[in-house]
Design an enzyme around this catalytic site. Sequence first.
Site, PDB file in Angstrom:
ATOM      1  N   ARG A  56       0.846  -1.211   0.000  1.00 45.43           N
ATOM      2  CA  ARG A  56       0.000   0.000   0.000  1.00 45.43           C
ATOM      3  C   ARG A  56       0.875   1.252   0.000  1.00 45.43           C
ATOM      4  NH1 ARG A  56      -1.953   2.626   4.408  1.00 45.43           N
ATOM      5  NH2 ARG A  56      -1.980   0.800   5.757  1.00 45.43           N
ATOM      6  N   TYR A 109     -16.591  15.006 -16.704  1.00 51.46           N
ATOM      7  CA  TYR A 109     -17.054  13.638 -16.431  1.00 51.46           C
ATOM      8  C   TYR A 109     -18.061  13.632 -15.272  1.00 51.46           C
ATOM      9  CZ  TYR A 109     -16.817   8.867 -14.651  1.00 51.46           C
ATOM     10  OH  TYR A 109     -17.135   7.632 -14.173  1.00 51.46           O
ATOM     11  N   ASP A 181      -7.540  16.708 -15.288  1.00 48.21           N
ATOM     12  CA  ASP A 181      -7.769  15.313 -15.668  1.00 48.21           C
ATOM     13  C   ASP A 181      -7.381  15.198 -17.143  1.00 48.21           C
ATOM     14  OD1 ASP A 181      -8.868  12.908 -16.584  1.00 48.21           O
ATOM     15  OD2 ASP A 181     -10.541  12.982 -15.167  1.00 48.21           O
ATOM     16  N   LYS A 206      -8.476   3.845 -19.031  1.00 48.66           N
ATOM     17  CA  LYS A 206      -8.817   4.218 -20.402  1.00 48.66           C
ATOM     18  C   LYS A 206      -7.602   4.041 -21.322  1.00 48.66           C
ATOM     19  CE  LYS A 206     -12.858   5.346 -18.697  1.00 48.66           C
ATOM     20  NZ  LYS A 206     -12.750   5.249 -17.274  1.00 48.66           N
TER      21      LYS A 206
HETATM   22  C1  LIG Z   1     -12.349  11.726 -17.749  1.00 54.54           C
HETATM   23  C2  LIG Z   1     -12.523  10.655 -16.717  1.00 54.54           C
HETATM   24  N1  LIG Z   1     -11.922  10.794 -15.526  1.00 54.54           N
HETATM   25  C3  LIG Z   1     -12.064   9.847 -14.564  1.00 54.54           C
HETATM   26  C4  LIG Z   1     -12.832   8.730 -14.762  1.00 54.54           C
HETATM   27  C5  LIG Z   1     -12.996   7.714 -13.655  1.00 54.54           C
HETATM   28  O1  LIG Z   1     -12.124   6.651 -13.892  1.00 54.54           O
HETATM   29  P1  LIG Z   1     -12.308   5.177 -13.278  1.00 54.54           P
HETATM   30  O2  LIG Z   1     -13.525   4.588 -13.881  1.00 54.54           O
HETATM   31  O3  LIG Z   1     -11.021   4.503 -13.644  1.00 54.54           O
HETATM   32  O4  LIG Z   1     -12.468   5.341 -11.796  1.00 54.54           O
HETATM   33  C6  LIG Z   1     -13.472   8.557 -15.985  1.00 54.54           C
HETATM   34  C7  LIG Z   1     -14.301   7.348 -16.225  1.00 54.54           C
HETATM   35  O5  LIG Z   1     -14.975   7.239 -17.213  1.00 54.54           O
HETATM   36  C8  LIG Z   1     -13.311   9.542 -16.987  1.00 54.54           C
HETATM   37  O6  LIG Z   1     -13.916   9.430 -18.180  1.00 54.54           O
END
Ligand SMILES: Cc1ncc(COP(=O)(O)O)c(C=O)c1O
Length: 419
Positions: A56, A109, A181, A206
């Site tokens: 961890r 998101y 992000d 992704k």
């Molecule tokens: C732009 C973006 N950030 C964060 C996330 C969250 O990621 P996770 O599903 O790996 O927790 C997503 C999920 O679709 C996303 O599209």
Amino acid sequence: MRSARQETLAVHAAARQPESTPAAVPLYQTSMFTFTDLDVFADAFSRPDGPVTYSRLGNPTTRALEEVMSALEGGRAAMATASGMGAISTVILSLLQAGDHIIVQQGLYGGTLALMRDLAARWGLKMSLVDVDDPAAIAAAMTPTTRMLYLETIANPMGQVCDLPALAGWARRNGLLSVVDNTFATPILYQPLRHGVDVVLHSTTKYIGGHSDVVGGIIVVSDPRLHRTIWERGTEIGASADPFAAWLTLRGLQTLPLRVERHCRNAGILAHRLAAHTRVTAVHWPGLPGHPSHARAAAQLAGFGGVFTFDLAGGAEAVRSFTKRIELVALSPSLGGVTTTVLSPRSTSHSRLTAEELAAAGLGEGTIRVSVGLEDPDDVWADFVQALAAHDHARSRPDPGRRPAQPDLPETGGRHAAS
Ligand SMILES: Cc1ncc(COP(=O)(O)O)c(C=O)c1O
């Protein structure tokens, strides 16, 4: 050990350190490491790059992922997390406290928005959703307790590309941390840290992993003190990535530049074709000249990304029919993998938005998000065409006197220009 009994021998297998270096990063699938010196623990618990003791807090496979992502993003240090949401919640929970205010880009998101709204309701975080293309609106949102500006490089799902260098500069001048992000752009298309941003994060689920076989996230920073705070609090919360997930992510990451280049190219082919299709009223991809962020995306990014949305004439019924009829393309809640996927943001990624927020984000009943994969785009196009034609056919069925539906060949006129 030779005199030990079977039970003891069975649980004490040990891999020897090889004399040569493995070509691939080994998977250290272990929760703990063993020592001969008690003092190691104090060192391990006090710094993110200390000796590995407990996975961890640190693990060699996970650290390999953190190092390569730091290098790709032009940062100094990273923390891999169990998911993209783990990265987002770690950033917020480790860098903010109750009562702090955060300025958040409108139209990002839905999961991020839901998290922030929940933290606002239960933990006293304050939040303003702002159109980040409007400098007056951003300035008006500033309060004495504002601590953070939160953005996406290419917003999910409508593809807004904000002026990141200008916004990062504004945040710094006002004493705010800027967080971006970078999931949709990846470091192949943009490296926010090189343009004044303080914290970059990803859902590595992704494009970074890229093969729809692993869930993960990562936070990358340039400032080692910021990294230390994120690591201390992130490991306290328990957000750390599992080594096996880090290992799979590393494996996928090796082809990231090649994949991203092809995702963008295939997305361009399909976005242009859909924009000329009779059943499609709009396509939202920053690579199309009609997209509001097109000029900025062309100047700022090394490509327009592999995701776009389109609006289908016929609303929810048309979306239902289309998503039932697709054969090659998968109806799936994620994106960024090698296979092309579609979803309706209203029923998945953005399902927790209010009606007003859906309207502000431009997500209509007929909106479909496409994550373009690495298949031959002609095969994906053929699947789209048959699924769209089937809908047209189904709509014409109740009236036997009607002329047969037009074949669903794309139109070439500008009637369905991107919006
Ligand atoms: C732009 C973006 N950030 C964060 C996330 C969250 O990621 P996770 O599903 O790996 O927790 C997503 C999920 O679709 C996303 O599209």
